[in-house]
Motif scaffolding. Sequence first.
Motif, PDB file in Angstrom:
ATOM      1  N   UNK A  11       0.823  -1.217   0.000  1.00  0.00           N
ATOM      2  CA  UNK A  11       0.000   0.000   0.000  1.00  0.00           C
ATOM      3  C   UNK A  11       0.854   1.262   0.000  1.00  0.00           C
ATOM      4  N   UNK A  12       2.179   1.124   0.013  1.00  0.00           N
ATOM      5  CA  UNK A  12       3.051   2.304   0.038  1.00  0.00           C
ATOM      6  C   UNK A  12       3.001   3.035  -1.301  1.00  0.00           C
ATOM      7  N   UNK A  13       3.307   4.326  -1.253  1.00  0.00           N
ATOM      8  CA  UNK A  13       3.473   5.072  -2.489  1.00  0.00           C
ATOM      9  C   UNK A  13       4.689   4.541  -3.227  1.00  0.00           C
ATOM     10  N   UNK A  27       3.486  10.320   2.762  1.00  0.00           N
ATOM     11  CA  UNK A  27       3.438  11.245   1.624  1.00  0.00           C
ATOM     12  C   UNK A  27       4.812  11.877   1.377  1.00  0.00           C
ATOM     13  N   UNK A  28       5.207  11.881   0.106  1.00  0.00           N
ATOM     14  CA  UNK A  28       6.528  12.404  -0.260  1.00  0.00           C
ATOM     15  C   UNK A  28       6.533  12.682  -1.754  1.00  0.00           C
ATOM     16  N   UNK A  29       7.085  13.838  -2.135  1.00  0.00           N
ATOM     17  CA  UNK A  29       7.210  14.217  -3.550  1.00  0.00           C
ATOM     18  C   UNK A  29       5.844  14.083  -4.236  1.00  0.00           C
ATOM     19  N   UNK A  30       5.759  13.305  -5.310  1.00  0.00           N
ATOM     20  CA  UNK A  30       4.500  13.232  -6.064  1.00  0.00           C
ATOM     21  C   UNK A  30       3.475  12.296  -5.411  1.00  0.00           C
ATOM     22  N   UNK A  35      -4.062  10.754   4.515  1.00  0.00           N
ATOM     23  CA  UNK A  35      -4.084   9.818   5.660  1.00  0.00           C
ATOM     24  C   UNK A  35      -2.671   9.417   6.083  1.00  0.00           C
ATOM     25  N   UNK A  36      -1.693   9.744   5.264  1.00  0.00           N
ATOM     26  CA  UNK A  36      -0.319   9.309   5.536  1.00  0.00           C
ATOM     27  C   UNK A  36       0.644  10.485   5.484  1.00  0.00           C
ATOM     28  N   UNK A  37       0.525  11.344   6.483  1.00  0.00           N
ATOM     29  CA  UNK A  37       1.410  12.505   6.566  1.00  0.00           C
ATOM     30  C   UNK A  37       2.516  12.285   7.607  1.00  0.00           C
ATOM     31  N   UNK A  38       2.647  11.040   8.071  1.00  0.00           N
ATOM     32  CA  UNK A  38       3.665  10.734   9.067  1.00  0.00           C
ATOM     33  C   UNK A  38       3.051   9.999  10.239  1.00  0.00           C
ATOM     34  N   UNK A  39       3.898   9.716  11.218  1.00  0.00           N
ATOM     35  CA  UNK A  39       3.463   9.083  12.465  1.00  0.00           C
ATOM     36  C   UNK A  39       4.117   9.878  13.583  1.00  0.00           C
ATOM     37  N   UNK A  44       9.000  11.111   7.249  1.00  0.00           N
ATOM     38  CA  UNK A  44       9.322  10.426   5.988  1.00  0.00           C
ATOM     39  C   UNK A  44       9.975   9.088   6.288  1.00  0.00           C
ATOM     40  N   UNK A  45       9.530   8.048   5.563  1.00  0.00           N
ATOM     41  CA  UNK A  45      10.202   6.742   5.583  1.00  0.00           C
ATOM     42  C   UNK A  45      10.232   6.259   4.133  1.00  0.00           C
ATOM     43  N   UNK A  46      11.374   6.501   3.485  1.00  0.00           N
ATOM     44  CA  UNK A  46      11.545   6.129   2.078  1.00  0.00           C
ATOM     45  C   UNK A  46      12.492   4.941   1.964  1.00  0.00           C
ATOM     46  N   UNK A  47      12.089   3.991   1.146  1.00  0.00           N
ATOM     47  CA  UNK A  47      12.844   2.761   0.884  1.00  0.00           C
ATOM     48  C   UNK A  47      13.351   2.902  -0.558  1.00  0.00           C
ATOM     49  N   UNK A  48      14.599   3.362  -0.704  1.00  0.00           N
ATOM     50  CA  UNK A  48      15.132   3.788  -1.994  1.00  0.00           C
ATOM     51  C   UNK A  48      16.143   2.796  -2.562  1.00  0.00           C
ATOM     52  N   UNK A  49      15.990   2.506  -3.851  1.00  0.00           N
ATOM     53  CA  UNK A  49      16.999   1.733  -4.592  1.00  0.00           C
ATOM     54  C   UNK A  49      17.541   2.653  -5.687  1.00  0.00           C
ATOM     55  N   UNK A  50      18.865   2.883  -5.654  1.00  0.00           N
ATOM     56  CA  UNK A  50      19.506   3.780  -6.613  1.00  0.00           C
ATOM     57  C   UNK A  50      20.409   2.961  -7.530  1.00  0.00           C
ATOM     58  N   UNK A  51      20.262   3.200  -8.833  1.00  0.00           N
ATOM     59  CA  UNK A  51      21.036   2.466  -9.835  1.00  0.00           C
ATOM     60  C   UNK A  51      22.526   2.797  -9.726  1.00  0.00           C
TER      61      UNK A  51
END
Length: 237
Positions: A11-13, A27-30, A35-39, A44-51
Motif C-alpha cells: 500500500x506504500x506510495x 506522503x513524499x514528492x508526487x 491519511x499518511x502525513x507521518x506518524x 518520511x520513511x523512504x525505501x530507496x533503490x539507486x542504480x
Amino acid sequence: MSMKIIHKAETRGHANHGWLDSHHTFSFASYYNPERMGFGLLRVLNDDIVAPGMGFGAHPHDNMEIVSIPLSGELAHQDSTGNKKVIQTNDVQIMSAGSGLTHSEFNNSKTDQVNFLQIWVFPKEQNIKPRYEQKTFNPADRQNKLQTVVSPEQGAESIWINQDAWFTLGSLKTGFTEDYKLHKSGNGVYAFVLEGDLEIDGEKLNKRDGMGISDFETITIKATSDAELLLMEVPMN
C-alpha cells in the motif's frame, strides 16, 4: 488501550524514475495521501533503490533530522558542512539540517545498486548549527537482541539525534520474543519489517510492512521466521 495503524508493504506510495526506485510509507514528492502525513514526529520513511553510478544532486534541507540506513550497497554523501563520506551496510548516518545546508547522495558503485532507508524526523530544537555524524555498528550486537543506533543521549554507543527519539535494529531468529518498553512516556513506536515475519503486539507483519503504535508502555515482539526489524520511537506531538 494501544492505538495502532498498519501499512502493508504493497500500500506504500511508489515512484520508479529508472535510476531511482522508491517506496514511500508516508506522503513524499508526487505521492500524496492525506491519511499518511507521518506518524507523530516521524515524517518520511523512504525505501530507496539507486542504480549504479546514479544519485541525488545537491539539494537543500533545513530543520529536519535526516537518518540514512544502507541495507545493501554503498552510498556516497557530500554536504556543505565539508563532509565527504561513504556509508555502507551496518553504518547509520544522521544529518541535522538545522539552520540549513545542502547535500548530495550518490551510489558509490558503478556496478551494484544501493538500497537505503531515508528517514526524516522533525527536530526538537529549531535552527541548530547543521551537523553530521555516522557510525558503524557491530551486527553481532543485534543478533537476537535489540541494538539502539540512534538516541538523544550524548556520548552513548548510538548516534545523537536532536529529538527525544530512539531507533533500534534487531536481527532476530525464529521464536525470538522480547518486550519493548518506551524510553519516554507519551512516545509512540513505528515498527518497520526489513526482512521476514514478525508478530508485534499480536499483529502479523511481513517484509516491508509498517505499524505505528501509540498509547502503550510495553509491546511484545515475536519473530515467526528469521527477521530483520527497525523500530523508530518518536514523540507523538
